[in-house]
Design an enzyme around this catalytic site. Sequence first.
Site, PDB file in Angstrom:
ATOM      1  N   GLU A   1     -16.532   5.416  -3.780  1.00 23.31           N
ATOM      2  CA  GLU A   1     -17.726   4.611  -3.495  1.00 23.31           C
ATOM      3  C   GLU A   1     -18.590   5.262  -2.407  1.00 23.31           C
ATOM      4  O   GLU A   1     -18.901   4.651  -1.380  1.00 23.31           O
ATOM      5  CB  GLU A   1     -17.320   3.184  -3.129  1.00 23.31           C
ATOM      6  CG  GLU A   1     -16.530   2.529  -4.259  1.00 23.31           C
ATOM      7  CD  GLU A   1     -16.211   1.052  -4.053  1.00 23.31           C
ATOM      8  OE1 GLU A   1     -16.048   0.624  -2.911  1.00 23.31           O
ATOM      9  OE2 GLU A   1     -16.129   0.338  -5.073  1.00 23.31           O
TER      10      GLU A   1
ATOM     11  N   ASP B   1      -9.858  -3.660  -9.764  1.00 27.51           N
ATOM     12  CA  ASP B   1     -10.247  -4.059  -8.422  1.00 27.51           C
ATOM     13  C   ASP B   1     -10.020  -5.554  -8.195  1.00 27.51           C
ATOM     14  O   ASP B   1     -10.985  -6.315  -8.149  1.00 27.51           O
ATOM     15  CB  ASP B   1     -11.737  -3.707  -8.214  1.00 27.51           C
ATOM     16  CG  ASP B   1     -12.156  -3.820  -6.768  1.00 27.51           C
ATOM     17  OD1 ASP B   1     -11.277  -3.924  -5.900  1.00 27.51           O
ATOM     18  OD2 ASP B   1     -13.375  -3.818  -6.501  1.00 27.51           O
TER      19      ASP B   1
ATOM     20  N   GLU C   1     -12.174 -11.943  -3.104  1.00 27.52           N
ATOM     21  CA  GLU C   1     -13.460 -11.348  -3.493  1.00 27.52           C
ATOM     22  C   GLU C   1     -13.902 -11.763  -4.893  1.00 27.52           C
ATOM     23  O   GLU C   1     -15.050 -12.133  -5.106  1.00 27.52           O
ATOM     24  CB  GLU C   1     -13.348  -9.825  -3.388  1.00 27.52           C
ATOM     25  CG  GLU C   1     -14.610  -9.096  -3.765  1.00 27.52           C
ATOM     26  CD  GLU C   1     -14.489  -7.592  -3.562  1.00 27.52           C
ATOM     27  OE1 GLU C   1     -13.509  -7.134  -2.945  1.00 27.52           O
ATOM     28  OE2 GLU C   1     -15.397  -6.872  -4.023  1.00 27.52           O
TER      29      GLU C   1
HETATM   30  C1  GCV Z   1     -14.273  -1.936   1.292  1.00 26.75           C
HETATM   31  C2  GCV Z   1     -14.383  -3.109  -3.827  1.00 26.75           C
HETATM   32  C3  GCV Z   1     -15.176  -3.935  -2.865  1.00 26.75           C
HETATM   33  C4  GCV Z   1     -15.700  -3.092  -1.711  1.00 26.75           C
HETATM   34  C5  GCV Z   1     -14.499  -2.430  -1.028  1.00 26.75           C
HETATM   35  C6  GCV Z   1     -13.769  -1.596  -2.080  1.00 26.75           C
HETATM   36  C7  GCV Z   1     -12.534  -0.929  -1.523  1.00 26.75           C
HETATM   37  O1  GCV Z   1     -15.197  -2.228  -4.506  1.00 26.75           O
HETATM   38  O2  GCV Z   1     -16.224  -4.559  -3.528  1.00 26.75           O
HETATM   39  O3  GCV Z   1     -16.368  -3.950  -0.821  1.00 26.75           O
HETATM   40  O4  GCV Z   1     -14.889  -1.651   0.060  1.00 26.75           O
HETATM   41  O5  GCV Z   1     -13.372  -2.416  -3.136  1.00 26.75           O
HETATM   42  O6  GCV Z   1     -11.448  -1.451  -1.766  1.00 26.75           O
HETATM   43  O7  GCV Z   1     -12.646   0.088  -0.870  1.00 26.75           O
END
Ligand code: GCV
Length: 681
Positions: free
Chosen positions: A287, A366, A394
Site C-alpha cells: 500500500e 483483509d 474495520e
Molecule cells: C494500516 C487495510 C486497512 C489499512 C491498513 C492495512 C494494513 O488495508 O484498510 O488501513 O493500514 O490494511 O493492514 O496495513
Amino acid sequence: MPLRNNERLIDQLTEQDVLSYRAWLQYCPVKDEEYKQQIEAVLSVVTVKETSIIIDAALSELSLGLKEMCAFQPAITTQSNQNGLHITIEDTQGKETFHITYDKSQLYLSAGDDRGVLYGVYHLLRQIQLKTPLEQFGVKEAPKNPMRMINQWDDMNGEVERGYAGKSFFYDQYQFIKDRTRVKDYARLLSSTGINAISINNVNVHENETDLIFDRYLADVKQTADIFSMYGIDLYLSINYAAPMEKGLTTADPLDEDVKAFWKDRAKVIYDNMPHFGGFLVKADSENRPGPFTYGRNHAEGANMLAEALAPYGGKVIWRCFVYNCKQDWRDRQTDRARAAYDHFLPLDGEFLDNVILQIKNGPMDFQVREPVSPLIGGLEKTNYLLEFQIAQEYLGQQKHLVYLVPQWKEVLNFDTYQKGEDTRVKDLVSGKVLNQKHSGIVSVSNVGIDVNWTGHLMAQLNLYGYGRMIWNPDLSAEAIALEWIKQTFGHDEALVQTLLNIVIPSWETYENYTSPLGIGWMVNISHHYGPNIDGYEYDNWGTYHFADRDGVGVDRTKETGSGYSTQYHKENFECYNDVTTCPDELLLFFHHVPYTHKLHSGKTVIQHIYDTHFKGVEEVEEMIARFTTLRTLIDDARFESVMERLNHQLYMAKEWRDIVNTYFYRKSGIDDIHGRKIYA
Ligand code: GCV
C-alpha cells in the site's frame, strides 16, 4: 490550563463514566460477607521474597483489587512463617507460568518468573470477581502462545487509522500525551488478559514519525516502554523502511553499507536507552510503503538487514506479509490478490534470520467477515511467524455494530491445515508446538481510543478481553470467555448474564447474515469501509471481488479455470475447496463462480440463501434489541443507553444492508424471492 484535544484526565470522569472506564477490572465490592471473610483469611498477609518492578506492579494491583472488593489491603512481608498467600518464583517452571494451590487455609502462588506472578495475581483477582469458591482457586497455567501481541495503529498527529473509539491516547499533535494515566490503565487491562508485547505506532509510518527512533522522542518512548514493562509488556516501534532517506541518505537499499550502518547506529542508541526494547515492526512494499523491492531486493534481504542490526541486543524484526502489489482488473480473472502473500513469501521460507518473525493476516485478503485461512500458515516450514487478527472491526461494523469476534477467530485457530497430516491445526502451528519455531504467537490490531469506555461500543470491550484470554489459551470456549467478561463487567445477575450471552454468541453470524454472503466480502465503500456498497471495490482497477453478472456470482479460484489460489492449500483442503460440490457453503463464492440457481448443501439456491439470510439478519438484530431492552433495570443508565443507542443504529444499518444487497441481486438475477417478500426497494 486548557486540555489539549486528546487529553481527558481520569479524575474528571463522572461516577457513571468510571464503570465504563474500568472495563473488566471493576473490582466491585463483594457483598457476600462469608466469602469476603474467607478471602481476607487467605489474603490479608502476602509473603514474597523476590522483588522486581513487575512484582511491585502485581502487588499494587492485588492491594487495589482487595481494597475495592473486600475493603482491606494485604500486609506484604518477607517472613515465611506467616499465614496467607505465599508467592515464590521457581525458575524450573516455564517462563510466564503460574501454579496456584489452596491448602489448609493457605494459598500458594509459585511462578516461573515475575510475569508468572503478575498473571497469577490477575488470575486470583479474576476468581474473586467471578465469586469462585476458594477451594476451586487451584490451577496450573502456562500460556499456549509465546508472543501475545497488540498493534496500535495510532498516528502521532493524534488520529488512529481504522480507529473507531476516538482519537489516540498516546499522541496528540506530534507530542506524547503528558498524562500517562490512560497508558498505564491500558497496560493493566492488557496484562490482566496475558498480553506481553505491543507496538505503539501505526504500521503506516508517516513523515516526522521516524523521529520516534531519534532523540526528539526517545525519552518519551522510553517512558512509555517503562510503563508497559511494569506489566510484563515489551514495547515495539513500527519503522519506515525508507527512514535512512528521511535522514539524509540517498538510498534505503538493504545491501548498502551506509544503510546498514544507519540501522546499526539506531539500534545501539535505542538499546543504550531501553535495554528492554522489543524491536521493529515493518510494513514494506505494501500500500505504497517503501521496501526492498525498490532496490531489486527480496523481503528476506530486506528483513535480515534490520535483524542483523538488532541481533546483538536480542531485538526482533516483525515483518508483515500483507503485500499485494498486483493491480487487478476486472477483465483479468487470473491475477488474484488472494494469492499474493503466499506467492511472495513461501519461496523465501528458510531464508529469514532467526530474529525475524513474519506477521500473517488470518485470511488471504483483509479481515473480511468470512475468509478462508491464509495458506501461508500451514505452508511455511522454516520461518518464525505470528498470526495477525484485527480486534478493530474495520469491515465488521466498526464498533457501531455488536459483533463478538472470538467465534470467528476460534474457527481460524481450529482450522486443520494438514501440513503434517491430519490434525495440524493453526493453533498448534502458531503456538510453535508443531514446528518449534524460535518465535511464534498471535498479534492483533487494537480497538481502543480516547473514548471513555475505551472501545466506542461498550460491548466491543469483550473483543479486547476475549482476544487476550483466547490467545492465552485457545482451548477456552467463546462462551466461557464471554461469561467471564459479562460477570466482571456487569455483575452476576442470572437473567442478565444469560441474556447478554444470548446476545453476543450468535452476533458474528448475524452480522454475516445481513452483510456479505457466502464468503464474497468487500461489499463496502472503498474509502471508509462502512455500510453497503456492492460494487464499492469492483471495477476500480484494484479488485475483483464478486463478479456478479446476470448469470451468476462468485470468484473462480479453482485450479482448472480460475486463479489457482486453491492450489496453495495442502491436498485435503485443496480438493475440498477446489470442487464446487464439496466446498463449504460459507466459502462457496470465495472459490467458485456459480449460477444463482446453484444449490447449496443446505438445499437452498444461492439467490434464495441471499434473500433469506438478509431477512434473517435483520430479524436477529431486532431480537438482540428486544433482549437487551429487558436489561433496563439491571444495567446502570449510562452503559445501558450507550449500548442501546448503538443497537438501534445497527438495526438501521442492517435494514439498509438487507435492502441494498437483496435489491442488487434481484436486479442482477431477475429471480424472485420464493416467499414473495418485497425485495425491490
Ligand atoms: C494500516 C487495510 C486497512 C489499512 C491498513 C492495512 C494494513 O488495508 O484498510 O488501513 O493500514 O490494511 O493492514 O496495513
